[in-house]
Design a protein around this motif. Structure first.
Motif, PDB file in Angstrom:
ATOM      1  N   UNK A  11       1.066  -1.087  -0.141  1.00  0.00           N
ATOM      2  CA  UNK A  11       0.129  -0.452  -0.068  1.00  0.00           C
ATOM      3  C   UNK A  11       1.042   1.276  -0.413  1.00  0.00           C
ATOM      4  N   UNK A  12       1.991   1.185  -0.067  1.00  0.00           N
ATOM      5  CA  UNK A  12       2.954   2.127  -0.370  1.00  0.00           C
ATOM      6  C   UNK A  12       2.796   3.298  -1.168  1.00  0.00           C
ATOM      7  N   UNK A  13       2.946   4.430  -1.479  1.00  0.00           N
ATOM      8  CA  UNK A  13       2.798   5.182  -2.827  1.00  0.00           C
ATOM      9  C   UNK A  13       3.540   4.626  -4.024  1.00  0.00           C
ATOM     10  N   UNK A  14       4.874   4.538  -3.628  1.00  0.00           N
ATOM     11  CA  UNK A  14       5.482   3.728  -4.710  1.00  0.00           C
ATOM     12  C   UNK A  14       4.446   2.794  -5.576  1.00  0.00           C
ATOM     13  N   UNK A  15       4.043   1.182  -4.734  1.00  0.00           N
ATOM     14  CA  UNK A  15       3.049   0.799  -5.305  1.00  0.00           C
ATOM     15  C   UNK A  15       2.230   1.063  -6.058  1.00  0.00           C
ATOM     16  N   UNK A  16       1.672   1.794  -5.359  1.00  0.00           N
ATOM     17  CA  UNK A  16      -0.225   2.684  -6.078  1.00  0.00           C
ATOM     18  C   UNK A  16       0.538   3.713  -7.124  1.00  0.00           C
ATOM     19  N   UNK A  17       1.036   4.109  -7.479  1.00  0.00           N
ATOM     20  CA  UNK A  17       1.570   4.747  -9.094  1.00  0.00           C
ATOM     21  C   UNK A  17       1.957   3.711  -9.536  1.00  0.00           C
ATOM     22  N   UNK A  18       3.052   2.652  -9.213  1.00  0.00           N
ATOM     23  CA  UNK A  18       3.204   1.946 -10.268  1.00  0.00           C
ATOM     24  C   UNK A  18       1.867   1.137 -10.828  1.00  0.00           C
ATOM     25  N   UNK A  19       0.699   0.595  -9.452  1.00  0.00           N
ATOM     26  CA  UNK A  19      -0.208   0.179 -10.360  1.00  0.00           C
ATOM     27  C   UNK A  19      -1.238   0.553 -10.944  1.00  0.00           C
ATOM     28  N   UNK A  20      -1.058   2.079 -10.864  1.00  0.00           N
ATOM     29  CA  UNK A  20      -1.982   2.919 -11.874  1.00  0.00           C
ATOM     30  C   UNK A  20      -1.584   2.830 -13.091  1.00  0.00           C
ATOM     31  N   UNK A  21       0.271   2.510 -13.130  1.00  0.00           N
ATOM     32  CA  UNK A  21       0.601   3.036 -14.621  1.00  0.00           C
ATOM     33  C   UNK A  21       0.564   1.651 -15.379  1.00  0.00           C
ATOM     34  N   UNK A  22       0.317   0.126 -14.635  1.00  0.00           N
ATOM     35  CA  UNK A  22      -0.125  -1.183 -15.296  1.00  0.00           C
ATOM     36  C   UNK A  22      -0.780  -0.384 -16.099  1.00  0.00           C
ATOM     37  N   UNK A 201       1.713   9.809 -10.810  1.00  0.00           N
ATOM     38  CA  UNK A 201       2.214  10.703  -9.120  1.00  0.00           C
ATOM     39  C   UNK A 201       2.234  12.411  -8.659  1.00  0.00           C
ATOM     40  N   UNK A 202       0.447  12.562  -9.447  1.00  0.00           N
ATOM     41  CA  UNK A 202      -0.364  13.712  -8.983  1.00  0.00           C
ATOM     42  C   UNK A 202      -0.973  13.299  -8.539  1.00  0.00           C
ATOM     43  N   UNK A 203      -1.808  11.532  -8.903  1.00  0.00           N
ATOM     44  CA  UNK A 203      -3.101  11.409  -8.425  1.00  0.00           C
ATOM     45  C   UNK A 203      -2.857  11.271  -6.601  1.00  0.00           C
ATOM     46  N   UNK A 204      -1.207  10.501  -6.552  1.00  0.00           N
ATOM     47  CA  UNK A 204      -0.597  10.731  -5.536  1.00  0.00           C
ATOM     48  C   UNK A 204      -0.916  11.863  -4.503  1.00  0.00           C
ATOM     49  N   UNK A 205       0.046  12.588  -4.941  1.00  0.00           N
ATOM     50  CA  UNK A 205      -0.235  13.960  -4.381  1.00  0.00           C
ATOM     51  C   UNK A 205      -1.091  14.297  -4.180  1.00  0.00           C
ATOM     52  N   UNK A 334      10.385   3.283 -13.051  1.00  0.00           N
ATOM     53  CA  UNK A 334      10.540   2.286 -11.455  1.00  0.00           C
ATOM     54  C   UNK A 334       9.833   2.863  -9.999  1.00  0.00           C
ATOM     55  N   UNK A 335       8.999   2.075  -9.319  1.00  0.00           N
ATOM     56  CA  UNK A 335       8.723   2.879  -8.343  1.00  0.00           C
ATOM     57  C   UNK A 335       9.715   3.904  -7.656  1.00  0.00           C
ATOM     58  N   UNK A 336      11.316   3.153  -7.340  1.00  0.00           N
ATOM     59  CA  UNK A 336      12.162   4.632  -6.533  1.00  0.00           C
ATOM     60  C   UNK A 336      12.155   5.373  -7.193  1.00  0.00           C
ATOM     61  N   UNK A 337      11.949   5.318  -8.211  1.00  0.00           N
ATOM     62  CA  UNK A 337      12.346   7.390  -9.302  1.00  0.00           C
ATOM     63  C   UNK A 337      10.580   7.704  -9.024  1.00  0.00           C
ATOM     64  N   UNK A 338      10.142   6.962  -9.491  1.00  0.00           N
ATOM     65  CA  UNK A 338       8.344   7.589  -8.916  1.00  0.00           C
ATOM     66  C   UNK A 338       8.921   8.463  -7.478  1.00  0.00           C
ATOM     67  N   UNK A 339       8.393   7.608  -6.663  1.00  0.00           N
ATOM     68  CA  UNK A 339       8.915   7.866  -4.946  1.00  0.00           C
ATOM     69  C   UNK A 339       9.682   9.025  -5.085  1.00  0.00           C
ATOM     70  N   UNK A 340      11.076   9.494  -5.429  1.00  0.00           N
ATOM     71  CA  UNK A 340      11.418  10.326  -5.563  1.00  0.00           C
ATOM     72  C   UNK A 340      11.239  11.486  -5.546  1.00  0.00           C
ATOM     73  N   UNK A 341      10.181  11.010  -7.253  1.00  0.00           N
ATOM     74  CA  UNK A 341       9.542  12.490  -7.757  1.00  0.00           C
ATOM     75  C   UNK A 341       9.188  13.182  -6.893  1.00  0.00           C
ATOM     76  N   UNK A 342       7.892  12.060  -6.000  1.00  0.00           N
ATOM     77  CA  UNK A 342       7.295  12.479  -5.240  1.00  0.00           C
ATOM     78  C   UNK A 342       7.389  12.779  -4.410  1.00  0.00           C
ATOM     79  N   UNK A 343       8.241  12.629  -3.822  1.00  0.00           N
ATOM     80  CA  UNK A 343       8.724  13.121  -2.157  1.00  0.00           C
ATOM     81  C   UNK A 343       9.219  14.953  -2.567  1.00  0.00           C
ATOM     82  N   UNK A 344       9.935  15.236  -4.469  1.00  0.00           N
ATOM     83  CA  UNK A 344      10.898  15.770  -4.724  1.00  0.00           C
ATOM     84  C   UNK A 344       9.740  17.882  -4.815  1.00  0.00           C
ATOM     85  N   UNK A 345       8.281  16.793  -4.641  1.00  0.00           N
ATOM     86  CA  UNK A 345       7.200  17.671  -5.384  1.00  0.00           C
ATOM     87  C   UNK A 345       6.623  18.446  -3.977  1.00  0.00           C
TER      88      UNK A 345
END
Ligand code: ZN
Length: 437
Positions: A11-22, A201-205, A334-345
């Motif tokens: 249920x982490x943001x990274x996994x939910x972003x990947x799930x959305x993309x998939x 990333x927008x959805x998670x934000x 990759x989930x780690x880059x999505x998460x890094x982007x989300x955290x930066x925003x």
């Protein structure tokens, strides 16, 4: 070999972003049509979207909303009957917005309708023809170069008919009605980094902001690129006037360093905040000036609007080899880059929420802080402790010209300390919020 993996909870943001993309990746999207609606419906499972449909033929500034395009399937068969292109295999095989056609033709007749990319010979390029009636197929260049003479069978089962363009707003009200605009284009079919990563990333934000106290009102726009933001701006001029800050989100899942493209103004608060946030973090970064090419910032930053909207991305459009090809796939993000982007925003937003401009209510000489219990009453020390120093900086520069970010930058004191000092000074009536306009 033992691999060290980043462990990501389901249920982490990274996994939910990947799930959305998939989920969004296989959909045949365009600037109008069923794929775009389906995409917005999937986003709508997580955010209560306000959907708008604008009829084909509607004039939006200098543009006209085109007929709605829907595709059932497009296939291209070689003279020996083998399948060369099939949108059931990959959506990029058809030129987006292709007219319907069913015909047999020679290779010479077919060639003007084929598209490939010699720079990426094994990938299918992404091509569109929204505003000029055309049809075509996209192939890997390696396949195209091997095509033999003979009769080819072409079938594009598409419709171009009066319909609508769909876009969505998601608004999170804040304490004030000044708006922070976050925009992601959602028209590209089967391209993961551009821009399913931006959407995810927008959805998670939005989900994160929904749980926070907000000074600003946050408006998310999910719309097809170019025509979508033009349509939104043509129908929301009042909202546009309330935009105080904005970010276009794109290409946020690739391994490249974060990039910020400044707003056309170049010195807007969003520009300063992003640069400051990047400078304070350890992550590598690039800052680019505004150019009138790219994504929907072209519309938000057109001279008639000139909104303070920058672009946040990792590798910019056109600067990674997989860009606009079938190689921009689920392996690139990759989930780690999505998460890094989300955290930066998130950091950028936290900074902008803290940043305020104040006015010192006692500007003629320093107010006596000791009397108010704000300053050590023992004189003679070489330098006041950090917190007292922050009080002095805030008082001196709160002249209606400098905001807390300016003061933090100038004093080299963390913004959080500067903001805490300002809170105390407001409480003691030594500071008031400057008029916003
Ligand atoms: Zn693109």
């Amino acid at each position: 070999m033992k691999q060290s993996a980043v462990i990501i909870e389901d249920d982490s943001p990274a996994e939910s972003m990947m799930e959305m993309i998939r989920r969004l990746y296989p959909i045949c999207r365009s600037i109008t049509g069923a794929g775009l609606r389906q995409t917005l419906n999937i986003i709508g499972e997580q955010l209560t979207l306000d959907l708008t449909e604008v009829a084909s033929g509607t004039q939006v500034f200098d543009w006209t909303i085109p007929p709605e395009w829907n595709l059932r399937r497009a296939t291209l068969k070689a003279p020996d009957g083998s399948m060369l292109a099939d949108t059931d295999v990959h959506n990029l095989h058809v030129v987006n917005y292709s007219l319907p056609i069913k015909a047999r033709m020679t290779l010479a007749e077919l060639q003007p309708h084929l598209h490939s990319s010699p720079e990426m010979p094994n990938a299918i390029p992404y091509r569109t023809s929204y505003y000029a009636p055309a049809w075509g197929f996209c192939l890997a260049d390696s396949v195209r170069r091997g095509l033999a003479e003979g009769e080819y069978e072409v079938e594009i089962d598409s419709t171009l008919a009066p319909g609508a363009l769909t876009y969505a707003d998601y608004v999170l009200p804040g304490k004030c009605d000044e708006e922070f605009l976050i925009s992601a284009h959602c028209c590209h079919p089967s391209l993961a980094n551009d821009n399913l990563a931006g959407i995810a990333v927008a959805v998670e934000l939005a989900k994160w902001l929904n749980k926070r106290r907000r000074k600003y009102t946050y408006r998310f726009i999910f719309a097809p690129g170019t025509i979508g933001s033009i349509t939104w701006l043509s129908r929301n001029r009042d909202c546009a006037n309330r935009v105080k800050h904005g970010l276009v989100l794109t290409c946020l899942g690739d391994p490249g360093a974060m990039t910020y493209k400044r707003s056309r103004r170049g010195d807007a608060q969003i520009d300063r905040v992003v640069e400051q946030t990047f400078a304070q973090s350890q992550r590598p970064m690039r800052i680019n000036d505004f150019i009138p090419y790219g994504y929907d910032e072209r519309q938000y930053c057109s001279p008639g609007f000139n909104l303070p909207v920058g672009v946040i991305m990792r590798t910019p459009n056109g600067q990674y080899p997989e860009y606009h090809t079938s190689a921009d796939n689920l392996d690139l993000v990759r989930p780690e880059y999505l998460l890094d982007s989300l955290n930066a925003i998130k950091q950028i937003i936290q900074t902008i929420e803290l940043n305020t401009k104040y006015i010192n209510t006692h500007p003629h000489c320093e107010p006596q802080l000791g009397r108010r219990g704000l300053y050590s009453t023992t004189g003679g020390t070489t330098k006041p402790p950090g917190y007292e120093m922050a009080l002095l900086w805030v008082l001196n520069y709160s002249d209606g010209q400098h905001d807390l970010l300016d003061i933090a930058t100038r004093s080299k004191i963390p913004l959080e300390t500067i903001a805490a000092a300002a809170d105390v000074l407001v409480e003691k009536c030594l500071l008031r919020v400057a008029d916003r306009h």
